[in-house]
Design a protein around this motif. Structure first.
Motif, PDB file in Angstrom:
ATOM      1  N   ALA A 167     -30.665  59.648 -32.112  1.00  0.00           N
ATOM      2  CA  ALA A 167     -29.911  58.445 -31.778  1.00  0.00           C
ATOM      3  C   ALA A 167     -28.543  58.868 -31.291  1.00  0.00           C
ATOM      4  O   ALA A 167     -27.846  59.613 -31.984  1.00  0.00           O
ATOM      5  CB  ALA A 167     -29.787  57.522 -32.996  1.00  0.00           C
ATOM      6  N   GLN A 168     -28.176  58.435 -30.097  1.00  0.00           N
ATOM      7  CA  GLN A 168     -26.871  58.728 -29.512  1.00  0.00           C
ATOM      8  C   GLN A 168     -26.533  60.206 -29.595  1.00  0.00           C
ATOM      9  O   GLN A 168     -25.419  60.610 -29.902  1.00  0.00           O
ATOM     10  CB  GLN A 168     -25.785  57.893 -30.186  1.00  0.00           C
ATOM     11  CG  GLN A 168     -25.929  56.412 -29.919  1.00  0.00           C
ATOM     12  CD  GLN A 168     -24.762  55.613 -30.445  1.00  0.00           C
ATOM     13  OE1 GLN A 168     -23.852  56.150 -31.051  1.00  0.00           O
ATOM     14  NE2 GLN A 168     -24.784  54.312 -30.198  1.00  0.00           N
ATOM     15  N   GLY A 169     -27.521  61.058 -29.328  1.00  0.00           N
ATOM     16  CA  GLY A 169     -27.274  62.485 -29.287  1.00  0.00           C
ATOM     17  C   GLY A 169     -27.395  63.196 -30.613  1.00  0.00           C
ATOM     18  O   GLY A 169     -27.408  64.424 -30.649  1.00  0.00           O
TER      19      GLY A 169
ATOM     20  N   ILE B  18     -33.201  68.108 -41.273  1.00  0.00           N
ATOM     21  CA  ILE B  18     -32.743  69.301 -40.570  1.00  0.00           C
ATOM     22  C   ILE B  18     -32.225  68.911 -39.183  1.00  0.00           C
ATOM     23  O   ILE B  18     -32.920  68.272 -38.396  1.00  0.00           O
ATOM     24  CB  ILE B  18     -33.871  70.335 -40.442  1.00  0.00           C
ATOM     25  CG1 ILE B  18     -34.312  70.802 -41.832  1.00  0.00           C
ATOM     26  CG2 ILE B  18     -33.433  71.515 -39.578  1.00  0.00           C
ATOM     27  CD1 ILE B  18     -33.251  71.527 -42.615  1.00  0.00           C
ATOM     28  N   ASN B  19     -31.005  69.287 -38.910  1.00  0.00           N
ATOM     29  CA  ASN B  19     -30.339  68.991 -37.641  1.00  0.00           C
ATOM     30  C   ASN B  19     -30.953  69.836 -36.528  1.00  0.00           C
ATOM     31  O   ASN B  19     -30.990  71.061 -36.617  1.00  0.00           O
ATOM     32  CB  ASN B  19     -28.848  69.292 -37.783  1.00  0.00           C
ATOM     33  CG  ASN B  19     -28.020  68.799 -36.624  1.00  0.00           C
ATOM     34  OD1 ASN B  19     -28.497  68.642 -35.507  1.00  0.00           O
ATOM     35  ND2 ASN B  19     -26.742  68.570 -36.877  1.00  0.00           N
ATOM     36  N   LYS B  20     -31.414  69.194 -35.468  1.00  0.00           N
ATOM     37  CA  LYS B  20     -32.066  69.909 -34.371  1.00  0.00           C
ATOM     38  C   LYS B  20     -31.272  69.824 -33.075  1.00  0.00           C
ATOM     39  O   LYS B  20     -31.827  69.905 -31.978  1.00  0.00           O
ATOM     40  CB  LYS B  20     -33.477  69.363 -34.163  1.00  0.00           C
ATOM     41  CG  LYS B  20     -34.427  69.667 -35.293  1.00  0.00           C
ATOM     42  CD  LYS B  20     -34.533  71.164 -35.579  1.00  0.00           C
ATOM     43  CE  LYS B  20     -35.128  71.950 -34.439  1.00  0.00           C
ATOM     44  NZ  LYS B  20     -35.200  73.394 -34.744  1.00  0.00           N
ATOM     45  N   ALA B  21     -29.973  69.711 -33.169  1.00  0.00           N
ATOM     46  CA  ALA B  21     -29.156  69.775 -31.962  1.00  0.00           C
ATOM     47  C   ALA B  21     -29.305  71.144 -31.319  1.00  0.00           C
ATOM     48  O   ALA B  21     -29.494  72.152 -32.010  1.00  0.00           O
ATOM     49  CB  ALA B  21     -27.695  69.504 -32.305  1.00  0.00           C
ATOM     50  N   PRO B  22     -29.234  71.236 -29.985  1.00  0.00           N
ATOM     51  CA  PRO B  22     -29.383  72.538 -29.330  1.00  0.00           C
ATOM     52  C   PRO B  22     -28.239  73.485 -29.691  1.00  0.00           C
ATOM     53  O   PRO B  22     -27.136  73.046 -30.013  1.00  0.00           O
ATOM     54  CB  PRO B  22     -29.362  72.187 -27.835  1.00  0.00           C
ATOM     55  CG  PRO B  22     -28.631  70.882 -27.761  1.00  0.00           C
ATOM     56  CD  PRO B  22     -28.996  70.146 -29.018  1.00  0.00           C
TER      57      PRO B  22
ATOM     58  N   SER C 161     -27.062  69.093 -23.589  1.00  0.00           N
ATOM     59  CA  SER C 161     -28.145  68.228 -24.065  1.00  0.00           C
ATOM     60  C   SER C 161     -29.470  68.906 -23.771  1.00  0.00           C
ATOM     61  O   SER C 161     -29.645  69.497 -22.692  1.00  0.00           O
ATOM     62  CB  SER C 161     -28.108  66.860 -23.374  1.00  0.00           C
ATOM     63  OG  SER C 161     -26.893  66.191 -23.623  1.00  0.00           O
ATOM     64  N   ASP C 162     -30.403  68.829 -24.734  1.00  0.00           N
ATOM     65  CA  ASP C 162     -31.730  69.365 -24.462  1.00  0.00           C
ATOM     66  C   ASP C 162     -32.577  68.318 -23.752  1.00  0.00           C
ATOM     67  O   ASP C 162     -32.112  67.213 -23.450  1.00  0.00           O
ATOM     68  CB  ASP C 162     -32.389  69.878 -25.739  1.00  0.00           C
ATOM     69  CG  ASP C 162     -32.660  68.781 -26.766  1.00  0.00           C
ATOM     70  OD1 ASP C 162     -32.620  67.589 -26.409  1.00  0.00           O
ATOM     71  OD2 ASP C 162     -32.920  69.128 -27.936  1.00  0.00           O
ATOM     72  N   ALA C 163     -33.836  68.662 -23.498  1.00  0.00           N
ATOM     73  CA  ALA C 163     -34.698  67.755 -22.736  1.00  0.00           C
ATOM     74  C   ALA C 163     -34.934  66.443 -23.462  1.00  0.00           C
ATOM     75  O   ALA C 163     -35.226  65.416 -22.821  1.00  0.00           O
ATOM     76  CB  ALA C 163     -36.031  68.445 -22.449  1.00  0.00           C
ATOM     77  N   GLY C 164     -34.791  66.425 -24.794  1.00  0.00           N
ATOM     78  CA  GLY C 164     -34.989  65.199 -25.554  1.00  0.00           C
ATOM     79  C   GLY C 164     -33.729  64.380 -25.747  1.00  0.00           C
ATOM     80  O   GLY C 164     -33.762  63.348 -26.418  1.00  0.00           O
ATOM     81  N   GLY C 165     -32.609  64.823 -25.198  1.00  0.00           N
ATOM     82  CA  GLY C 165     -31.358  64.081 -25.318  1.00  0.00           C
ATOM     83  C   GLY C 165     -30.515  64.458 -26.524  1.00  0.00           C
ATOM     84  O   GLY C 165     -29.463  63.861 -26.754  1.00  0.00           O
TER      85      GLY C 165
ATOM     86  N   GLY D  37     -22.666  78.859 -19.711  1.00  0.00           N
ATOM     87  CA  GLY D  37     -23.255  78.288 -20.915  1.00  0.00           C
ATOM     88  C   GLY D  37     -24.769  78.352 -20.857  1.00  0.00           C
ATOM     89  O   GLY D  37     -25.369  78.223 -19.781  1.00  0.00           O
ATOM     90  N   THR D  38     -25.398  78.579 -22.009  1.00  0.00           N
ATOM     91  CA  THR D  38     -26.855  78.590 -22.099  1.00  0.00           C
ATOM     92  C   THR D  38     -27.293  77.817 -23.339  1.00  0.00           C
ATOM     93  O   THR D  38     -26.489  77.562 -24.234  1.00  0.00           O
ATOM     94  CB  THR D  38     -27.400  80.028 -22.185  1.00  0.00           C
ATOM     95  OG1 THR D  38     -26.838  80.674 -23.348  1.00  0.00           O
ATOM     96  CG2 THR D  38     -27.040  80.831 -20.944  1.00  0.00           C
ATOM     97  N   GLY D  39     -28.581  77.462 -23.392  1.00  0.00           N
ATOM     98  CA  GLY D  39     -29.148  76.826 -24.569  1.00  0.00           C
ATOM     99  C   GLY D  39     -29.462  75.357 -24.429  1.00  0.00           C
ATOM    100  O   GLY D  39     -29.978  74.742 -25.353  1.00  0.00           O
ATOM    101  N   ALA D  40     -29.146  74.754 -23.280  1.00  0.00           N
ATOM    102  CA  ALA D  40     -29.380  73.323 -23.088  1.00  0.00           C
ATOM    103  C   ALA D  40     -30.084  73.085 -21.754  1.00  0.00           C
ATOM    104  O   ALA D  40     -30.253  74.007 -20.943  1.00  0.00           O
ATOM    105  CB  ALA D  40     -28.070  72.548 -23.147  1.00  0.00           C
ATOM    106  N   ALA D  41     -30.473  71.840 -21.538  1.00  0.00           N
ATOM    107  CA  ALA D  41     -31.090  71.457 -20.266  1.00  0.00           C
ATOM    108  C   ALA D  41     -30.054  70.940 -19.283  1.00  0.00           C
ATOM    109  O   ALA D  41     -30.149  71.182 -18.072  1.00  0.00           O
ATOM    110  CB  ALA D  41     -32.171  70.407 -20.498  1.00  0.00           C
ATOM    111  N   THR D  42     -29.062  70.211 -19.788  1.00  0.00           N
ATOM    112  CA  THR D  42     -27.973  69.706 -18.949  1.00  0.00           C
ATOM    113  C   THR D  42     -26.649  70.042 -19.611  1.00  0.00           C
ATOM    114  O   THR D  42     -26.566  70.192 -20.828  1.00  0.00           O
ATOM    115  CB  THR D  42     -28.078  68.191 -18.732  1.00  0.00           C
ATOM    116  OG1 THR D  42     -27.982  67.521 -20.005  1.00  0.00           O
ATOM    117  CG2 THR D  42     -29.386  67.815 -18.055  1.00  0.00           C
TER     118      THR D  42
END
Length: 533
Positions: A23-25, A366-370, A423-427, A391-396
């Protein structure tokens, strides 16, 4: 009571699914559960066996015990081992009470006539038999700190039956002196938090007062005593209070969770012990406990509350200025009564544990932020020179300077911090920052050709200096260091290089004059450098 841990790995009651709740990132894996003793009501996090991995302690009123869950550092926990406490333990605090560098436990026993329990840790994940100490009737909230500056841990408690804060000074052996009470102006204090609210390096106390709907603040004298109570309004029915710096002014603020009004109140501290008017932010139904973390790794304080009536956790992202976004709700077990925030899987992100009173379990989120990593083409550059930061590790990606790419080119004239949100592919979102160091590069700058620029700094240097080579086109480069006798002491580079920025280190043990000889496609230039040490 079990006095010897039966340490064996078990799977969590609900496996860690790959689907992510977001939710909201803010993103968490669906909650997983570990069984604990009946009617769990309080949580705390520590390292009870000294392995550097986060463990969990849960107070359980139904079995008059505390359940210990040893973590494996990957987000899973061993089966609960229960240790007896006093009657109906509620609040819990962790600290080293006897100076042996092993974590001990204090429980406030709400069902007791007038005592709290101390369980001394062995450092193996086990605890000795509880010892009870007399205080006021029905203690509910507890905190551990040094209130008299003797480096020995003391205990502070509040009780719903008595409108006061009780301090017991520790002896450093796991025992305590007589209880001293300090009256508050609020009614029915449920929980408390401690911190330095007026910047005098002495511990102060704040209580959440349920019936009067406010918080009480008592400033410490540094001798084990507390000053007169000051009251600050919330929106009513306050259950718990925590302290942190929510607006980044280096002064502690307060946040109270309000059960009857389904919100949290933020009170900004002045740094003198006073607090401003409450600003309220809505959460779920029947919130009972609150904790502070950083869910999106942006360096700004966020908060989470457990919603007893909604079987959920509400997480609110802070903006670093004392305000918060809309609550994001995540499902946990039935009737969650308390929560703690820590990093349970060793990835540097804030995870959550709740005590689910009706389910006899602890829920783990468990926090799954990129994970965002940032690097530079050169860790140190000369003022105004270019660097490429990636930067690496995200989609955008979104940089604080505006670009929406993973790579930016910069030419700062002073050391500068660059912040990247990914942000990863799931937001799911997280943030990281990189400090690009800039040197004035005292020393000679030499342009050997149009294709290359060589900088040496500092000059003079003390045994070690940095060479920065900037190539605008592919070239054959040779770099060597000579002493004053013309003897080559170090061959630094001799290769065909593609265009880019290269950094080398000069190391010279002997004091004196040296010469750096650089060849670019056969064209030779020399710089004099001095080792001053």
């Amino acid at each position: 009571m079990k006095t010897r841990l039966q340490i064996f790995a078990i799977a969590l009651a609900v496996s860690l699914a790959t689907e992510v709740s977001k939710a909201q990132g803010i993103c968490f894996l669906p909650s997983s559960t570990v069984a604990v003793a009946i009617a769990p009501v309080g949580t705390a996090v520590g390292d009870f066996n000294g392995d550097g991995k986060k463990d969990i302690a849960v107070t359980s009123q139904g079995q008059n015990s505390v359940s210990i869950l040893l973590g494996n550092g990957a987000g899973s926990f061993a089966a609960a081992v229960n240790f007896s406490t006093g009657v109906q333990p509620y609040g819990i605090a962790i600290g080293d009470l006897n100076g042996d560098n092993k974590q001990d436990i204090v429980t406030a026993n709400l069902g007791s006539a007038n005592y709290f329990s101390v369980l001394l840790g062995t450092g193996t994940g086990s605890f000795g038999a509880c010892t009870n100490f007399t205080v006021v009737a029905k203690p509910r909230g507890v905190a551990i700190g040094d209130f008299n500056g003797d480096t020995k841990m003391d205990v502070a408690l509040v009780s719903t039956a008595v409108n006061s804060v009780t301090i017991l000074l520790g002896t450093g052996t796991g025992s305590f002196g007589a209880a001293t009470g300090f009256t508050i102006g609020g009614v029915s204090p449920y929980e408390l938090t401690i911190g330095d609210f007026n910047g005098d390096t002495k511990l102060d106390v704040a209580t959440a007062n349920n019936t009067s709907g406010n918080v009480s603040v008592l400033l410490g004298t540094g001798t084990g005593a507390l000053g007169s109570s000051m009251e600050f309004g919330t929106s009513g029915g306050s259950y718990a209070v925590e302290t942190a710096d929510f607006n980044n002014d280096s002064k502690l603020d307060l946040v109270a969770v309000n059960n009857s009004s389904n919100n949290v109140s933020i009170l900004i501290g002045s740094g003198t012990g006073n607090f401003g008017a409450a600003t309220n932010f809505s959460v779920g139904t029947g919130p009972r406990d609150i904790a502070v973390g950083d869910f999106n790794t942006d360096g700004k304080k966020d908060v989470a509350v457990v919603n007893f009536g909604g079987a959920s956790v509400s997480a609110l992202l802070g903006n670093g200025a004392g305000s918060f976004g809309t609550a994001n709700n995540f499902t946990v077990g039935s009737a969650p009564n308390a929560l703690s925030i820590s990093d349970f899987n060793s990835d540097g992100k804030s995870d959550i544990v709740t005590a689910d009173q009706a389910a006899a379990e602890a829920s783990i989120l468990i926090n799954k932020a990129p994970t965002i990593t940032i690097s530079s083409s050169s860790s140190v550059i000369c003022s105004g020179d270019p660097a490429v930061i990636t930067g690496t590790g995200a989609a955008t990606y979104t940089w604080s300077t505006g670009p929406n790419t993973n790579t930016i080119s910069v030419s700062p004239t002073v050391t500068t911090v660059y912040t990247l949100m990914g942000s990863d592919a799931g937001g799911c979102q997280s943030t990281n920052s990189f400090t690009q160091s800039v040197s004035p590069c005292t020393g000679l700058h030499m342009n050997s050709t149009q294709q290359a620029k060589v900088s040496v700094y500092p000059n003079p240097f003390n045994r070690q200096a940095t060479i920065q080579l900037q190539l605008t086109s592919d070239s054959h480069i040779s770099i060597s260091l000579y002493n004053a006798l013309g003897q080559e002491v170090d061959k630094i580079e001799n290769n065909n290089l593609v265009s880019g920025i290269y950094t080398y280190t000069i190391k010279a043990e002997s004091k004196g004059v040296y010469f750096l000889r650089t060849g670019v496609n056969g064209t030779i230039s020399t710089q004099k450098i001095i080792n001053a040490e």
